[in-house]
Motif scaffolding. Structure first.
Motif, PDB file in Angstrom:
ATOM      1  N   ASN A 168     -30.905  12.037  15.499  1.00 15.17           N
ATOM      2  CA  ASN A 168     -32.007  11.185  15.968  1.00 15.17           C
ATOM      3  C   ASN A 168     -31.547  10.232  17.059  1.00 15.17           C
ATOM      4  OD1 ASN A 168     -34.388  11.893  14.674  1.00 15.17           O
ATOM      5  ND2 ASN A 168     -33.787  10.865  12.783  1.00 15.17           N
TER       6      ASN A 168
ATOM      7  N   TRP B 211     -37.380  22.371   7.310  1.00 11.65           N
ATOM      8  CA  TRP B 211     -36.839  22.830   6.018  1.00 11.65           C
ATOM      9  C   TRP B 211     -37.974  23.038   5.013  1.00 11.65           C
ATOM     10  CZ3 TRP B 211     -32.245  24.507   6.860  1.00 11.65           C
ATOM     11  CH2 TRP B 211     -31.395  23.852   7.771  1.00 11.65           C
TER      12      TRP B 211
ATOM     13  N   LEU C 141     -28.973  21.963   2.358  1.00 13.98           N
ATOM     14  CA  LEU C 141     -28.977  21.852   3.814  1.00 13.98           C
ATOM     15  C   LEU C 141     -29.916  20.737   4.267  1.00 13.98           C
ATOM     16  CD1 LEU C 141     -29.069  25.584   5.005  1.00 13.98           C
ATOM     17  CD2 LEU C 141     -27.139  24.002   5.090  1.00 13.98           C
TER      18      LEU C 141
ATOM     19  N   ARG D 260     -28.948  17.093   4.512  1.00 15.71           N
ATOM     20  CA  ARG D 260     -28.108  16.628   5.608  1.00 15.71           C
ATOM     21  C   ARG D 260     -28.913  16.237   6.836  1.00 15.71           C
ATOM     22  NH1 ARG D 260     -22.793  17.657   4.909  1.00 15.71           N
ATOM     23  NH2 ARG D 260     -22.493  17.081   7.083  1.00 15.71           N
ATOM     24  N   SER D 261     -30.190  16.556   6.826  1.00 17.71           N
ATOM     25  CA  SER D 261     -30.989  16.375   8.026  1.00 17.71           C
ATOM     26  C   SER D 261     -31.955  15.209   7.859  1.00 17.71           C
ATOM     27  CB  SER D 261     -31.781  17.654   8.320  1.00 17.71           C
ATOM     28  OG  SER D 261     -32.561  17.479   9.480  1.00 17.71           O
ATOM     29  N   PRO D 262     -32.066  14.371   8.874  1.00 15.89           N
ATOM     30  CA  PRO D 262     -33.000  13.254   8.764  1.00 15.89           C
ATOM     31  C   PRO D 262     -34.452  13.697   8.839  1.00 15.89           C
ATOM     32  CG  PRO D 262     -32.023  13.284  10.940  1.00 15.89           C
ATOM     33  CD  PRO D 262     -31.335  14.351  10.145  1.00 15.89           C
ATOM     34  N   ARG D 263     -34.711  14.868   9.366  1.00 19.29           N
ATOM     35  CA  ARG D 263     -36.093  15.350   9.469  1.00 19.29           C
ATOM     36  C   ARG D 263     -36.256  16.572   8.567  1.00 19.29           C
ATOM     37  NH1 ARG D 263     -35.127  14.673  14.953  1.00 19.29           N
ATOM     38  NH2 ARG D 263     -35.497  16.866  15.415  1.00 19.29           N
TER      39      ARG D 263
ATOM     40  N   VAL E  31     -24.049  26.286   8.851  1.00 19.15           N
ATOM     41  CA  VAL E  31     -25.457  26.636   8.685  1.00 19.15           C
ATOM     42  C   VAL E  31     -25.685  28.143   8.762  1.00 19.15           C
ATOM     43  CG1 VAL E  31     -26.069  26.360  11.121  1.00 19.15           C
ATOM     44  CG2 VAL E  31     -27.790  25.980   9.359  1.00 19.15           C
TER      45      VAL E  31
ATOM     46  N   TRP F 231     -23.643  18.018  12.821  1.00 14.24           N
ATOM     47  CA  TRP F 231     -23.593  18.997  11.748  1.00 14.24           C
ATOM     48  C   TRP F 231     -22.218  19.652  11.726  1.00 14.24           C
ATOM     49  CZ3 TRP F 231     -28.095  20.089   8.826  1.00 14.24           C
ATOM     50  CH2 TRP F 231     -27.910  21.040   7.821  1.00 14.24           C
ATOM     51  N   PRO F 232     -21.649  19.910  10.559  1.00 13.48           N
ATOM     52  CA  PRO F 232     -20.342  20.579  10.518  1.00 13.48           C
ATOM     53  C   PRO F 232     -20.393  21.941  11.205  1.00 13.48           C
ATOM     54  CG  PRO F 232     -20.953  19.724   8.355  1.00 13.48           C
ATOM     55  CD  PRO F 232     -22.169  19.590   9.216  1.00 13.48           C
TER      56      PRO F 232
ATOM     57  N   ALA G 235     -29.122  23.713  14.178  1.00 16.01           N
ATOM     58  CA  ALA G 235     -29.073  22.771  13.051  1.00 16.01           C
ATOM     59  C   ALA G 235     -28.574  21.405  13.500  1.00 16.01           C
ATOM     60  CB  ALA G 235     -28.164  23.331  11.957  1.00 16.01           C
TER      61      ALA G 235
ATOM     62  N   ALA H 112     -42.630  22.944  19.678  1.00 12.78           N
ATOM     63  CA  ALA H 112     -42.100  23.427  18.400  1.00 12.78           C
ATOM     64  C   ALA H 112     -42.865  22.821  17.233  1.00 12.78           C
ATOM     65  CB  ALA H 112     -40.619  23.085  18.292  1.00 12.78           C
TER      66      ALA H 112
ATOM     67  N   ARG I 145     -39.648  26.304   5.675  1.00 11.76           N
ATOM     68  CA  ARG I 145     -38.882  27.423   5.103  1.00 11.76           C
ATOM     69  C   ARG I 145     -39.063  27.489   3.594  1.00 11.76           C
ATOM     70  NH1 ARG I 145     -36.122  29.162   9.270  1.00 11.76           N
ATOM     71  NH2 ARG I 145     -35.133  27.650  10.632  1.00 11.76           N
TER      72      ARG I 145
ATOM     73  N   GLN J  33     -35.400  22.374  24.194  1.00  7.93           N
ATOM     74  CA  GLN J  33     -36.355  22.210  23.089  1.00  7.93           C
ATOM     75  C   GLN J  33     -36.094  20.909  22.345  1.00  7.93           C
ATOM     76  OE1 GLN J  33     -39.165  23.423  21.985  1.00  7.93           O
ATOM     77  NE2 GLN J  33     -38.822  24.788  20.270  1.00  7.93           N
TER      78      GLN J  33
ATOM     79  N   ALA K  91     -36.907  14.025  22.969  1.00  5.55           N
ATOM     80  CA  ALA K  91     -38.230  14.618  23.128  1.00  5.55           C
ATOM     81  C   ALA K  91     -38.090  15.895  23.938  1.00  5.55           C
ATOM     82  CB  ALA K  91     -39.174  13.658  23.813  1.00  5.55           C
ATOM     83  N   PRO K  92     -38.749  16.946  23.528  1.00  6.93           N
ATOM     84  CA  PRO K  92     -38.531  18.236  24.179  1.00  6.93           C
ATOM     85  C   PRO K  92     -39.125  18.277  25.577  1.00  6.93           C
ATOM     86  CG  PRO K  92     -40.257  18.419  22.548  1.00  6.93           C
ATOM     87  CD  PRO K  92     -39.686  17.049  22.406  1.00  6.93           C
TER      88      PRO K  92
ATOM     89  N   ALA L   5     -31.256  19.542  15.422  1.00  8.85           N
ATOM     90  CA  ALA L   5     -32.364  19.170  14.535  1.00  8.85           C
ATOM     91  C   ALA L   5     -31.998  18.003  13.627  1.00  8.85           C
ATOM     92  CB  ALA L   5     -32.779  20.373  13.701  1.00  8.85           C
ATOM     93  N   ALA L   6     -30.717  17.788  13.464  1.00 14.71           N
ATOM     94  CA  ALA L   6     -30.283  16.775  12.501  1.00 14.71           C
ATOM     95  C   ALA L   6     -29.908  15.445  13.141  1.00 14.71           C
ATOM     96  CB  ALA L   6     -29.091  17.303  11.703  1.00 14.71           C
TER      97      ALA L   6
ATOM     98  N   PRO M 136     -20.581  23.173   4.899  1.00 17.57           N
ATOM     99  CA  PRO M 136     -21.929  23.758   4.993  1.00 17.57           C
ATOM    100  C   PRO M 136     -22.244  24.314   6.382  1.00 17.57           C
ATOM    101  CG  PRO M 136     -22.069  21.386   5.101  1.00 17.57           C
ATOM    102  CD  PRO M 136     -20.621  21.698   4.862  1.00 17.57           C
TER     103      PRO M 136
ATOM    104  N   HIS N 160     -44.661  11.699  20.461  1.00 15.12           N
ATOM    105  CA  HIS N 160     -43.961  12.586  21.396  1.00 15.12           C
ATOM    106  C   HIS N 160     -43.317  13.749  20.663  1.00 15.12           C
ATOM    107  CE1 HIS N 160     -40.660   9.853  20.165  1.00 15.12           C
ATOM    108  NE2 HIS N 160     -39.906  10.908  20.310  1.00 15.12           N
ATOM    109  N   ARG N 161     -42.874  13.515  19.438  1.00 16.93           N
ATOM    110  CA  ARG N 161     -42.268  14.619  18.702  1.00 16.93           C
ATOM    111  C   ARG N 161     -43.354  15.520  18.123  1.00 16.93           C
ATOM    112  NH1 ARG N 161     -37.537  11.559  16.690  1.00 16.93           N
ATOM    113  NH2 ARG N 161     -35.887  12.156  18.131  1.00 16.93           N
TER     114      ARG N 161
ATOM    115  N   THR O 147     -39.822   9.327  26.812  1.00 18.29           N
ATOM    116  CA  THR O 147     -39.460   9.029  25.432  1.00 18.29           C
ATOM    117  C   THR O 147     -38.032   8.529  25.323  1.00 18.29           C
ATOM    118  OG1 THR O 147     -40.888  10.851  24.769  1.00 18.29           O
ATOM    119  CG2 THR O 147     -39.389   9.982  23.108  1.00 18.29           C
TER     120      THR O 147
END
Lengths: 676, 283
Positions: free
Chosen positions: A465, B223, B213, B216-219, B187, A407-408, A459, B263, B226, A509, A568-569, A462-463, B185, B257-258, A564
């Protein structure tokens, strides 16, 4: 591809003193002055229009008066005042200057550059041909053409760097002719001085490689005089047919090469359009990153607190020994990722200290290895994150816009990037706001809360994989080396505690696998742990995912296993202090999270191959003093190890009693470490 | 290089020059470094430089009284040293007495109004004393004079404007947009901008920012959650319901697993609770 000059390190130490001596010289002294600053010039200040003939070599200027630069009027700093016609409200617009210099053999000129002080505008001619125009309009110029704008303030004393073509110089007499133009008839002053330098292309730093992506890389170097920047590259040292040129003259060269193929080796050279400063050989190359997510072997080399070469020769010897030991270990294999964990240049990270501790210590590695730095406390004697200034930020290029993955961040203080199936996160643990939401160990990434770095980390993780996450910064969350993470805030201003309490919950997490830090000048490496955010006396068996040492069989233990393959958290992380890459400082070295603590010089190698991570800590004599492995995913389940059974849902019932017994053993180990 | 940076370089370089090799090698030891500078003070009692250098060391170590005492000594020896006021300001701010940081920084900025570091430290001191509008103005100067744009001053300026009152919300939003224009961007800036849009009742604008926003995220699950919250707050119940339902759909697509992580379990629980709440609440 294999490194070709691993043995060149031995020659390095001998070059340090010479390089420092070179840097100690003022930049012009490294070049040959064909026309020195303050030279004597012929000039014409009678307001006439000299047309075109005056700038030619054959023009007879013997009737012009002579005077030493600086020439001009109105500022009071002129060595030779020139006239403006006597009418202060209607001054002559143009004053002419000529200087003849002799070159016996132009073929010996490696390059040509001039430095021009002009107020207000100037046109420069070499042997009759215009070679530079500054602050003047385009098109024909005559004696009434005014400069484009008035020059004032500090710009009146500024020398502008201009690159010239040495091919314009002829054997024998050459003439440099300059016309200085006022911005208007009432302008109060003009100023002129000029130096002409040859052989400007002395390389004083680099080249080095930054911000590598699957299709781009940034090549940087420093020259003693400002020149254009050119990188030539291609598939072989003898085939560098593609060039990228940045025309603006600079001493800090930074060229981004784009449009490259992923996972591909390229050879390169740096210099100008007329001179190659370095490269074009087997030693100057880079390999582009594989596309994100690609599962292929990736080698990482991490050094921490490596900057002692800026302080003493002994520090140089130690840093070099650590690097040589790594190169011997690598055996010629290339390094895909090189991490610097802070305190890269003692004592306060000045530019000269960076030159000594980084660029003169590792030139043979820098030229073919992508370096990703993070700052330590010793960077911030001379650098500043809130204004992103100083040698650390000026020396390195980091991705701010997510261009290398992630992420930027909008800042070079903290950033992320991807290489293969690994996501890397770099934090600034010293000089950037570390604010987190209230109750950060349980209130994790609530959105819109915390400082910019905290929110970015949320962020960013979260982004992604990626299969693996490796985070690095300077201040360790756990240490009992030369720093003590229990002794906060007295030790390090609370930074170790901040990172542990505020940022580790986020990292865990999202499933961080490995965290690399420095600060304590030793090697400390944890068990596979999770959820420990307090002082060491709060660490207990509930935080241990695997209390072994992670050593792959044979010879002891079992590798750590995380169920995993992916993020995985709370499946456990290894925390490592790698702070003895140029110095050791001892300490208690008994933090209870640690599986291994060693007070020796060394560095860390991390090899990631698909679902397996092997880490080797190598001391300065080349001995592997710690080796652990983390495997991930179902395919990597070891046969009936207690860990695997304990963490595999299908085996939970079967292994209930065994898990209880294992836990009891771990408690005993923790207790023993605490007492030692 | 910037004024403040130059000062620190000068001070610490001067201190470093004085280090004998044996002590310089012990750079990691605070006490060794202080000892080396103190020895220099003994040798050169009329020189302000080592006092300033030792003050920086004391500040980094949290010995604020000692750090201030060294600054006073330096100021007595060399009353014209401007860096003393910047260092004073930093110490007062870090020791939690921001009101005492303001006067020396204002003095310094009278002489060097375009110093970004001094403007930033003063902005933070003013913010800590509740002088929100003045702080925002100082942040603006720090931003204007800084050689590169960074997220933190934009974020902190917007927060000060919001703290100054509702009438400053649009100004705060403009500042955040200016930051994202320069930085991309980021965050933290985007999330605060979304919050302001919601506060202003411009839910569609907030949703558009959120979508930017999310793209930009694969998941998407967080979002979408929110999005549901924003729509629910705006009274757009059907759309909120749809968003929460999509959260559950997205969670279903996750590998086990996710999906079983704390969370994600919490997210699922919240989405179900909110769907339930929307179903039970009267239209």
């Amino acid at each position: 591809m294999r490194r070709t000059t691993a043995s060149s390190t031995s020659a390095h130490a001998a070059t340090i003193a010479a390089s420092l001596a070179l840097l100690a010289l003022a930049a012009p002294a490294a070049a040959v002055g064909l026309i020195p600053r303050g030279a004597t010039w012929r000039y014409l200040d009678n307001g006439t229009d000299q047309g075109a003939a005056w700038k030619e070599v054959v023009f007879v200027d013997s009737g012009w008066p002579t005077g030493r630069a600086q020439l001009g009027y109105g500022d009071g700093d002129e060595d030779t005042p020139v006239g403006f016609g006597g009418n202060a409200s209607n001054k002559f617009i143009t004053t002419y200057f000529r200087h003849t210099f002799n070159v016996a053999d132009p073929g010996t000129l490696m390059g040509l550059a001039l430095r021009l002080l002009r107020d207000d505008g100037a046109v420069v001619y070499l042997n009759g041909a215009e070679v530079h125009r500054s602050n003047m309009p385009a098109g024909p110029i005559d004696s009434l053409t005014t400069a484009s704008s008035a020059i004032g303030g500090a710009d009146e004393d500024a020398f502008l760097d201009v690159v010239l073509d040495p091919g314009d110089v002829v054997t024998g007499d050459n003439v440099l002719a300059v016309e200085i133009h006022q911005s208007g008839p009432t302008s109060s002053d003009i100023s002129f001085d000029l130096e002409l330098l040859t052989a400007p292309a002395v390389l004083v730093r680099g080249p080095y490689l930054q911000v590598g992506t699957p299709d781009s890389v940034v090549v940087r170097w420093r020259s003693d005089l400002a020149t254009e920047s050119r990188v030539s590259f291609g598939p072989a040292p003898g085939d560098l047919s593609t060039t990228v040129t940045e025309p603006g003259p600079t001493t800090e060269h930074e060229v981004e090469i784009t449009g490259l193929a992923a996972s591909t080796p390229y050879y390169y050279s740096v210099g100008t359009s007329s001179v190659t400063l370095a490269g074009g050989d087997l030693d100057h190359f880079f390999v582009t990153s594989p596309p994100p997510g690609t599962r292929q072997p990736i080698r990482i080399w991490a050094i921490g607190d490596s900057g002692q070469c800026a302080v003493s020769q002994a520090g140089c010897n130690d840093a070099t020994a650590v690097a040589d030991a790594y190169l011997d270990f690598a055996g010629g294999d290339i390094t895909d990722v090189w991490l610097m964990l802070g305190d890269n240049a003692y004592n306060i990270g000045t530019d000269n200290q960076y030159t000594a501790a980084v660029f003169d210590t590792y030139p043979h590695i820098l030229r073919n290895t992508l370096l990703w730095p993070s700052p330590g406390n010793h960077e911030f004697g001379a650098s500043d994150s809130p204004t992103q200034s100083g040698p650390y930020y000026e020396s390195f290029t980091m991705p701010t816009a997510g261009q290398a993955g992630g992420w930027p961040s909008g800042t070079e203080a903290y950033y992320s990037f991807d290489v293969g199936n690994i996501h890397f996160v770099a934090l600034d643990s010293h000089d950037t706001d570390r604010t987190a939401p209230a109750n950060p160990t349980t209130n994790i990434c609530p959105g819109g809360q915390g400082g910019a770095m905290y929110q970015w980390l949320c962020a960013d993780l979260a982004a992604t994989n990626q299969d693996w996450v490796i985070a690095f910064w300077h201040h360790p969350p756990y240490t009992r080396g030369s720093h003590n993470s229990d002794n906060e805030p007295a030790d390090s201003g609370g930074r170790m505690q901040n990172l542990r309490e505020r940022f580790l919950p986020v990292l865990e997490q999202f499933g961080v696998d490995l965290t690399l830090t420095g600060h304590s000048h030793s090697y400390e490496r944890s068990m596979l742990i999770d959820g420990h955010y307090g002082l060491s006396n709060t660490f207990g068996p509930e935080h241990i995912v695997d209390g072994g040492d992670g050593t792959p069989a044979p010879g002891g233990g079992d590798p750590y296993w995380k169920p995993t393959l992916g993020m995985a958290p709370h499946e456990g992380s290894v925390y490592s202090v790698v702070g003895s890459s140029s110095k050791i400082s001892g300490g208690f070295l008994n933090h209870p999270v640690m599986a291994v603590s060693i007070n020796e010089l060394g560095s860390l190698v991390v090899d990631v191959d698909s679902d397996r991570l092997d880490a080797y800590w190598i001391n300065d004599t080349g001995t592997v003093r710690d080796h652990y492995r983390i495997t991930k995913g179902q395919a990597a389940v070891p046969s009936l190890s207690p860990r695997a059974l304990a963490t595999t849902a299908a085996a939970l019932l079967l292994c209930g009693l065994l898990a209880l017994r294992t836990r009891a053993l771990r408690i005993s180990r923790v207790a023993l470490r605490s007492e030692s | 290089m910037l004024f403040a940076t130059r000062l620190v370089v000068l001070l610490l370089t001067l201190a470093g020059i004085a280090l004998p090799a044996s002590q310089a090698r012990a750079h990691g030891s605070f006490h060794d470094r202080v000892g080396a500078v103190s020895a220099r003070i003994e040798r050169e009692p009329a020189n302000a430089d080592p006092y300033l250098a030792r003050s920086v060391l004391y500040r980094e170590h949290g010995d604020y009284a000692l750090a201030l005492a060294d600054l006073e000594a330096a100021a007595r020896l060399d009353p014209g040293r401007r860096e003393v006021d910047l260092l004073r300001g930093r110490i007062h701010l870090v020791r939690g007495r921001p009101e005492e940081a303001v006067p020396p920084l204002e003095r310094l900025l009278e002489q060097s109004p375009d110093d970004p570091a001094a403007n930033l430290v003063l902005a933070r001191a003013l913010a800590a004393t509740g002088r929100h509008l003045e702080a925002s103005e100082r942040y603006s100067r720090a931003i204007d004079y800084a050689p590169v744009a960074l997220p933190e001053p934009y974020l902190e300026r917007a927060r000060e404007l919001l703290a100054a009152g509702d009438e400053q919300r649009d100004e705060a939003l403009r500042g955040l947009d200016a930051g994202m224009q320069r930085l991309g961007p980021v965050v933290a800036l985007a999330m605060l901008a979304i919050e302001i849009e919601v506060q202003r009742g411009r839910v569609d604008a907030a949703l558009a920012r959120l979508d930017g926003l999310a793209a930009r995220s694969p998941r998407q699950e967080t979002w979408l959650a929110r999005r549901g919250e924003m729509l629910e707050r705006a009274g757009r119940r059907e759309e909120a319901r749809a968003a929460y339902a999509r959260v559950l759909d997205e969670l279903d697509t996750l590998p086990a697993h996710r999906r079983q992580s704390p969370a994600m379990r919490q997210l699922e629980s919240q989405a179900r609770q909110r769907l339930d709440r929307l179903a039970r609440a009267p239209e």
